[in-house]
Motif scaffolding. Structure first.
Motif, mmCIF file in Angstrom:
data_model
loop_
_atom_site.group_PDB
_atom_site.id
_atom_site.type_symbol
_atom_site.label_atom_id
_atom_site.label_comp_id
_atom_site.label_asym_id
_atom_site.label_seq_id
_atom_site.Cartn_x
_atom_site.Cartn_y
_atom_site.Cartn_z
ATOM 1 N N ARG A 83 0.837 -1.198 0.000
ATOM 2 C CA ARG A 83 0.000 0.000 0.000
ATOM 3 C C ARG A 83 0.867 1.241 0.000
ATOM 4 N N THR A 84 2.117 1.090 0.409
ATOM 5 C CA THR A 84 2.986 2.266 0.496
ATOM 6 C C THR A 84 4.291 1.956 -0.213
ATOM 7 N N LEU A 85 5.103 2.977 -0.320
ATOM 8 C CA LEU A 85 6.430 2.824 -0.912
ATOM 9 C C LEU A 85 7.224 1.778 -0.132
ATOM 10 N N LEU A 86 7.086 1.819 1.215
ATOM 11 C CA LEU A 86 7.777 0.834 2.046
ATOM 12 C C LEU A 86 7.334 -0.568 1.667
ATOM 13 N N ASN A 91 8.518 -5.860 -0.806
ATOM 14 C CA ASN A 91 8.216 -6.939 -1.742
ATOM 15 C C ASN A 91 9.368 -7.203 -2.708
ATOM 16 N N ASP A 92 10.042 -6.137 -3.139
ATOM 17 C CA ASP A 92 11.195 -6.335 -4.025
ATOM 18 C C ASP A 92 12.288 -7.114 -3.302
ATOM 19 N N VAL A 93 12.517 -6.742 -2.036
ATOM 20 C CA VAL A 93 13.535 -7.414 -1.231
ATOM 21 C C VAL A 93 13.209 -8.900 -1.141
ATOM 22 N N ALA A 305 9.348 11.788 12.515
ATOM 23 C CA ALA A 305 9.901 11.871 11.154
ATOM 24 C C ALA A 305 8.681 11.822 10.255
ATOM 25 N N LYS A 306 8.306 12.981 9.743
ATOM 26 C CA LYS A 306 7.010 13.108 9.092
ATOM 27 C C LYS A 306 6.822 12.104 7.960
ATOM 28 N N ASP A 307 5.744 11.301 8.059
ATOM 29 C CA ASP A 307 5.363 10.346 7.013
ATOM 30 C C ASP A 307 6.541 9.559 6.458
ATOM 31 N N TRP A 308 7.360 9.014 7.345
ATOM 32 C CA TRP A 308 8.582 8.360 6.866
ATOM 33 C C TRP A 308 8.322 7.178 5.956
ATOM 34 N N GLN A 309 7.144 6.522 6.094
ATOM 35 C CA GLN A 309 6.914 5.337 5.258
ATOM 36 C C GLN A 309 6.775 5.689 3.776
ATOM 37 N N ARG A 310 6.476 6.967 3.491
ATOM 38 C CA ARG A 310 6.247 7.328 2.090
ATOM 39 C C ARG A 310 7.370 8.170 1.500
#
Length: 320
Positions: A83-86, A91-93, A305-310
């Motif tokens: 759902r997020t960049l993280l 998934n790539d990892v 850390a503002k919105d670090w997941q994205r």
């Protein structure tokens, strides 16, 4: 599988005097028993066990040392619909790791019917043609033999539907220590011939700082998982031995930051009058001292850390 006793198997393996070494990774949906199995095999708390997906963010390797083999367990984060960049990065990892290991153990709990999550992972596994795949039915202590038999048949069927054959299907209970060593016995013959890849004493090659950060993160998530499921990252800034301590009374100073995404989450982590953060410190300090075998002074700070997941820049800074 049934006709083969562990003893004849062990004899077969002993007859091969070649040394084998290689990498295996356990996959499965959250709570499938991956970390528990890793710990039972390695004999020490290495991977972080938690009943929440994605707590094992970093590749934690446990190492099983045997006279004739070395089995290195690579723990990948769970594969899930991003759902997020993280999520995408995780998934790539995962896919890269799966393609690089020598064997994959797919953990499926005996007490839960195969669900869409299992099928999603199995479909991904089917795409990785070269790597042998072993189905490990975990938590067998929770079911009767009829339920277990049904699960074994269902898992066998799942492979057939997706057009591949399991290298082995093995039931195991890491809690009751049933068949745990058998899992290693069956994985080892699938490894390439190779001298040991790690020195004998190593249980994990995870840098200690990362493992310490994971222990703090696990403690910080306890009790607030519903409010902050993934929005906690921990960075250990430094670990330095306290100066002027007598040799027999060392003390390690650990300075760590707990990062959250929004100021409103700060209160949740810190708790009324700082009570929660104190508990997090006490709980994680116990685990860290057990891991490192030395007394620890833990200095914890909560930062936003503002919105670090994205944010790719923040993700890099936080080690993803």
């Amino acid at each position: 599988m049934a006709g083969m006793s562990a003893r004849t198997l062990a004899a077969d393996i002993a007859a091969e005097t070649t040394h084998r070494a290689g990498f295996a990774c356990f996959v499965g949906r959250p709570n499938a028993g991956k970390s528990t199995l890793t710990n039972a095999l390695v004999g020490q708390k290495v991977a972080i066990t938690s009943n929440r997906p994605q707590t094992t963010r970093h590749t934690v390797r446990g190492i099983v040392h045997r006279p004739d083999a070395q089995l290195i367990l690579v723990d990948t984060p769970g594969l899930h619909k991003p759902r997020t960049l993280l999520g995408e990065r995780l998934n790539d990892v995962v896919r890269t790791t799966w393609a690089e290991v020598d064997v994959i153990g797919f953990c499926l709990p005996a007490d839960q019917k195969l669900g869409p999550g299992d099928k999603f992972i199995a479909k991904e596994l089917a795409g990785i043609k070269k790597t042998p795949k072993m189905a490990i039915i975990t938590k067998t202590d929770l079911v009767d033999s009829k339920t277990l038999a049904e699960q074994l048949i269902a898992v066998d069927q799942l492979g057939k539907e997706l057009g591949f054959e399991w290298a082995q299907i093995v039931p195991v209970s890491a809690v009751g220590d049933t068949q745990v060593q058998l899992v290693a016995d069956l994985l080892i013959p699938m490894l390439p011939e190779s001298p040991p890849l790690y020195p004998e004493g190593d249980l994990t090659d995870e840098p200690e700082q990362v493992m310490v950060a994971e222990l703090i993160r696990e403690a910080a998530l306890e009790g607030v998982r519903d409010e902050l499921p993934h929005s906690i990252a921990v960075v250990v800034e430094e670990m330095i031995p306290r100066e002027d301590r007598p040799a027999d009374k060392p003390l390690l100073d650990i300075h760590a930051n707990v990062y959250i995404e929004r100021p409103s989450q700060k209160g949740i982590i810190i708790g009324p009058k700082g009570k929660r953060l104190k508990e997090v410190g006490m709980k994680s300090r116990k685990h860290i001292e057990a891991l490192l075998g030395t007394p620890v002074f833990l200095d914890l700070h909560v930062k936003v850390a503002k919105d670090w997941q994205r944010d790719p820049k923040q993700l890099r800074k936080l080690g993803f």
